[in-house]
Design a protein around this motif. Sequence first.
Motif, PDB file in Angstrom:
ATOM      1  N   PRO A   8       0.832  -1.200   0.000  1.00 45.16           N
ATOM      2  CA  PRO A   8       0.000   0.000   0.000  1.00 45.16           C
ATOM      3  C   PRO A   8       0.869   1.254   0.000  1.00 45.16           C
ATOM      4  CG  PRO A   8      -0.274  -1.268   2.044  1.00 45.16           C
ATOM      5  CD  PRO A   8       0.671  -2.015   1.175  1.00 45.16           C
ATOM      6  N   VAL A   9       0.325   2.298  -0.538  1.00 50.01           N
ATOM      7  CA  VAL A   9       1.035   3.581  -0.550  1.00 50.01           C
ATOM      8  C   VAL A   9       0.779   4.271   0.778  1.00 50.01           C
ATOM      9  CG1 VAL A   9       1.138   5.842  -1.662  1.00 50.01           C
ATOM     10  CG2 VAL A   9       0.916   3.775  -3.042  1.00 50.01           C
ATOM     11  N   ARG A  10       1.797   4.928   1.281  1.00 49.17           N
ATOM     12  CA  ARG A  10       1.696   5.581   2.578  1.00 49.17           C
ATOM     13  C   ARG A  10       2.420   6.918   2.524  1.00 49.17           C
ATOM     14  NH1 ARG A  10       1.868   3.739   8.520  1.00 49.17           N
ATOM     15  NH2 ARG A  10       0.040   2.802   7.698  1.00 49.17           N
ATOM     16  N   THR A  11       1.900   7.909   3.222  1.00 40.57           N
ATOM     17  CA  THR A  11       2.593   9.179   3.392  1.00 40.57           C
ATOM     18  C   THR A  11       3.280   9.147   4.745  1.00 40.57           C
ATOM     19  OG1 THR A  11       1.010  10.357   2.011  1.00 40.57           O
ATOM     20  CG2 THR A  11       2.352  11.689   3.493  1.00 40.57           C
ATOM     21  N   VAL A  12       4.589   9.394   4.738  1.00 42.28           N
ATOM     22  CA  VAL A  12       5.385   9.331   5.962  1.00 42.28           C
ATOM     23  C   VAL A  12       6.195  10.604   6.130  1.00 42.28           C
ATOM     24  CG1 VAL A  12       5.566   6.806   5.967  1.00 42.28           C
ATOM     25  CG2 VAL A  12       7.271   8.154   4.754  1.00 42.28           C
ATOM     26  N   ARG A  13       6.520  10.897   7.348  1.00 42.70           N
ATOM     27  CA  ARG A  13       7.400  12.020   7.664  1.00 42.70           C
ATOM     28  C   ARG A  13       8.830  11.495   7.626  1.00 42.70           C
ATOM     29  NH1 ARG A  13       8.055  14.733  13.543  1.00 42.70           N
ATOM     30  NH2 ARG A  13       9.444  16.430  12.957  1.00 42.70           N
ATOM     31  N   VAL A  14       9.670  12.106   6.806  1.00 42.54           N
ATOM     32  CA  VAL A  14      11.068  11.699   6.694  1.00 42.54           C
ATOM     33  C   VAL A  14      11.923  12.836   7.245  1.00 42.54           C
ATOM     34  CG1 VAL A  14      12.921  10.967   5.151  1.00 42.54           C
ATOM     35  CG2 VAL A  14      10.548  10.337   4.640  1.00 42.54           C
ATOM     36  N   ARG A  15      12.746  12.509   8.228  1.00 43.90           N
ATOM     37  CA  ARG A  15      13.672  13.494   8.795  1.00 43.90           C
ATOM     38  C   ARG A  15      15.088  13.126   8.368  1.00 43.90           C
ATOM     39  NH1 ARG A  15      12.564  14.151  15.053  1.00 43.90           N
ATOM     40  NH2 ARG A  15      13.369  12.029  14.977  1.00 43.90           N
ATOM     41  N   TYR A  16      15.866  14.151   8.008  1.00 41.95           N
ATOM     42  CA  TYR A  16      17.231  13.959   7.534  1.00 41.95           C
ATOM     43  C   TYR A  16      18.208  14.558   8.541  1.00 41.95           C
ATOM     44  CZ  TYR A  16      14.614  13.421   3.187  1.00 41.95           C
ATOM     45  OH  TYR A  16      13.715  13.019   2.230  1.00 41.95           O
ATOM     46  N   PHE A  17      19.318  13.851   8.764  1.00 39.57           N
ATOM     47  CA  PHE A  17      20.317  14.314   9.712  1.00 39.57           C
ATOM     48  C   PHE A  17      21.686  14.397   9.043  1.00 39.57           C
ATOM     49  CE2 PHE A  17      16.866  12.582  12.107  1.00 39.57           C
ATOM     50  CZ  PHE A  17      16.721  13.479  13.147  1.00 39.57           C
ATOM     51  N   ALA A  18      22.458  15.420   9.421  1.00 41.31           N
ATOM     52  CA  ALA A  18      23.848  15.611   8.973  1.00 41.31           C
ATOM     53  C   ALA A  18      23.989  15.496   7.456  1.00 41.31           C
ATOM     54  CB  ALA A  18      24.764  14.647   9.718  1.00 41.31           C
ATOM     55  N   GLU A  22      22.151  17.445   4.141  1.00 42.82           N
ATOM     56  CA  GLU A  22      22.889  18.149   3.073  1.00 42.82           C
ATOM     57  C   GLU A  22      22.499  17.607   1.708  1.00 42.82           C
ATOM     58  OE1 GLU A  22      27.134  18.489   3.587  1.00 42.82           O
ATOM     59  OE2 GLU A  22      26.886  18.689   5.755  1.00 42.82           O
ATOM     60  N   ALA A  23      22.404  16.296   1.577  1.00 45.98           N
ATOM     61  CA  ALA A  23      22.055  15.677   0.290  1.00 45.98           C
ATOM     62  C   ALA A  23      20.636  16.042  -0.138  1.00 45.98           C
ATOM     63  CB  ALA A  23      22.213  14.162   0.372  1.00 45.98           C
ATOM     64  N   ALA A  24      19.718  16.107   0.835  1.00 51.29           N
ATOM     65  CA  ALA A  24      18.323  16.408   0.525  1.00 51.29           C
ATOM     66  C   ALA A  24      18.060  17.908   0.425  1.00 51.29           C
ATOM     67  CB  ALA A  24      17.412  15.809   1.593  1.00 51.29           C
ATOM     68  N   GLY A  25      18.940  18.710   1.013  1.00 51.06           N
ATOM     69  CA  GLY A  25      18.731  20.156   1.000  1.00 51.06           C
ATOM     70  C   GLY A  25      17.603  20.584   1.926  1.00 51.06           C
ATOM     71  N   ARG A  26      17.306  19.753   2.901  1.00 51.59           N
ATOM     72  CA  ARG A  26      16.230  20.045   3.858  1.00 51.59           C
ATOM     73  C   ARG A  26      16.397  19.130   5.062  1.00 51.59           C
ATOM     74  NH1 ARG A  26      11.582  19.551   0.293  1.00 51.59           N
ATOM     75  NH2 ARG A  26      13.151  19.838  -1.291  1.00 51.59           N
ATOM     76  N   GLU A  27      15.716  19.473   6.146  1.00 49.06           N
ATOM     77  CA  GLU A  27      15.790  18.662   7.353  1.00 49.06           C
ATOM     78  C   GLU A  27      14.648  17.669   7.473  1.00 49.06           C
ATOM     79  OE1 GLU A  27      16.402  21.122  10.781  1.00 49.06           O
ATOM     80  OE2 GLU A  27      18.312  21.862  10.021  1.00 49.06           O
ATOM     81  N   GLU A  28      13.533  17.938   6.791  1.00 55.87           N
ATOM     82  CA  GLU A  28      12.438  16.969   6.803  1.00 55.87           C
ATOM     83  C   GLU A  28      11.449  17.276   5.688  1.00 55.87           C
ATOM     84  OE1 GLU A  28       8.853  17.860   9.720  1.00 55.87           O
ATOM     85  OE2 GLU A  28      10.742  17.791  10.816  1.00 55.87           O
ATOM     86  N   GLU A  29      10.636  16.275   5.389  1.00 52.22           N
ATOM     87  CA  GLU A  29       9.566  16.427   4.412  1.00 52.22           C
ATOM     88  C   GLU A  29       8.591  15.267   4.574  1.00 52.22           C
ATOM     89  OE1 GLU A  29      10.719  15.949   0.237  1.00 52.22           O
ATOM     90  OE2 GLU A  29      12.444  14.778   0.899  1.00 52.22           O
ATOM     91  N   HIS A  30       7.421  15.402   3.976  1.00 54.28           N
ATOM     92  CA  HIS A  30       6.444  14.318   3.927  1.00 54.28           C
ATOM     93  C   HIS A  30       6.520  13.707   2.536  1.00 54.28           C
ATOM     94  CE1 HIS A  30       5.022  16.264   7.559  1.00 54.28           C
ATOM     95  NE2 HIS A  30       4.506  15.082   7.849  1.00 54.28           N
ATOM     96  N   VAL A  31       6.595  12.382   2.481  1.00 55.02           N
ATOM     97  CA  VAL A  31       6.810  11.641   1.248  1.00 55.02           C
ATOM     98  C   VAL A  31       5.710  10.591   1.111  1.00 55.02           C
ATOM     99  CG1 VAL A  31       8.393  10.022   0.129  1.00 55.02           C
ATOM    100  CG2 VAL A  31       9.303  11.977   1.372  1.00 55.02           C
ATOM    101  N   ALA A  37      10.692   0.058   3.373  1.00 52.61           N
ATOM    102  CA  ALA A  37      11.956   0.771   3.471  1.00 52.61           C
ATOM    103  C   ALA A  37      12.686   0.760   2.126  1.00 52.61           C
ATOM    104  CB  ALA A  37      12.832   0.157   4.557  1.00 52.61           C
ATOM    105  N   GLY A  38      12.615  -0.342   1.391  1.00 51.35           N
ATOM    106  CA  GLY A  38      13.273  -0.426   0.083  1.00 51.35           C
ATOM    107  C   GLY A  38      12.699   0.557  -0.917  1.00 51.35           C
ATOM    108  N   ALA A  39      11.371   0.711  -0.921  1.00 53.24           N
ATOM    109  CA  ALA A  39      10.726   1.673  -1.827  1.00 53.24           C
ATOM    110  C   ALA A  39      11.140   3.095  -1.470  1.00 53.24           C
ATOM    111  CB  ALA A  39       9.208   1.523  -1.781  1.00 53.24           C
ATOM    112  N   LEU A  40      11.228   3.388  -0.175  1.00 52.55           N
ATOM    113  CA  LEU A  40      11.659   4.726   0.242  1.00 52.55           C
ATOM    114  C   LEU A  40      13.102   4.979  -0.171  1.00 52.55           C
ATOM    115  CD1 LEU A  40      11.203   7.419   1.696  1.00 52.55           C
ATOM    116  CD2 LEU A  40      11.940   6.274   3.809  1.00 52.55           C
ATOM    117  N   ARG A  41      13.978   4.003   0.047  1.00 52.60           N
ATOM    118  CA  ARG A  41      15.389   4.162  -0.346  1.00 52.60           C
ATOM    119  C   ARG A  41      15.503   4.428  -1.843  1.00 52.60           C
ATOM    120  NH1 ARG A  41      19.537   2.080   3.145  1.00 52.60           N
ATOM    121  NH2 ARG A  41      20.719   1.680   1.261  1.00 52.60           N
ATOM    122  N   ALA A  42      14.750   3.685  -2.646  1.00 51.67           N
ATOM    123  CA  ALA A  42      14.786   3.882  -4.101  1.00 51.67           C
ATOM    124  C   ALA A  42      14.289   5.275  -4.473  1.00 51.67           C
ATOM    125  CB  ALA A  42      13.947   2.812  -4.798  1.00 51.67           C
TER     126      ALA A  42
END
Length: 88
Positions: A8-18, A22-31, A37-42
């Motif tokens: 199933p598709v899900r909207t999750v809060r993703v927080r980025y650290f260090a 830097e890679a994402a250009g943000r500290e968090e977003e909803h995806v 976990a594999g789908a999110l990594r991809a």
Amino acid sequence: MAEAVPEPVRTVRVRYFAAAAEAAGREEEHVTVEATAGALRAWLSERYGPAMEQVLDAGSLLVDGTVTRDPARPLRSQIDVLPPFAGG
């Protein structure tokens, strides 16, 4: 032969650290992604490119407080993208 049923598709809060932030250009977003976990990594690798791929290859995901590298791990409400940490 049975056809594979997508997660199933899900909207999750993703927080980025260090380095992940830097890679994402943000500290968090909803995806919104398939709920593993594999789908999110991809999705993160595709969206943010080689810098995020390096973080994901060396770091880990924290899914509702539990570290995982299992691509089949179901996502919950919050995921933290953690870079590798130096010991000491």
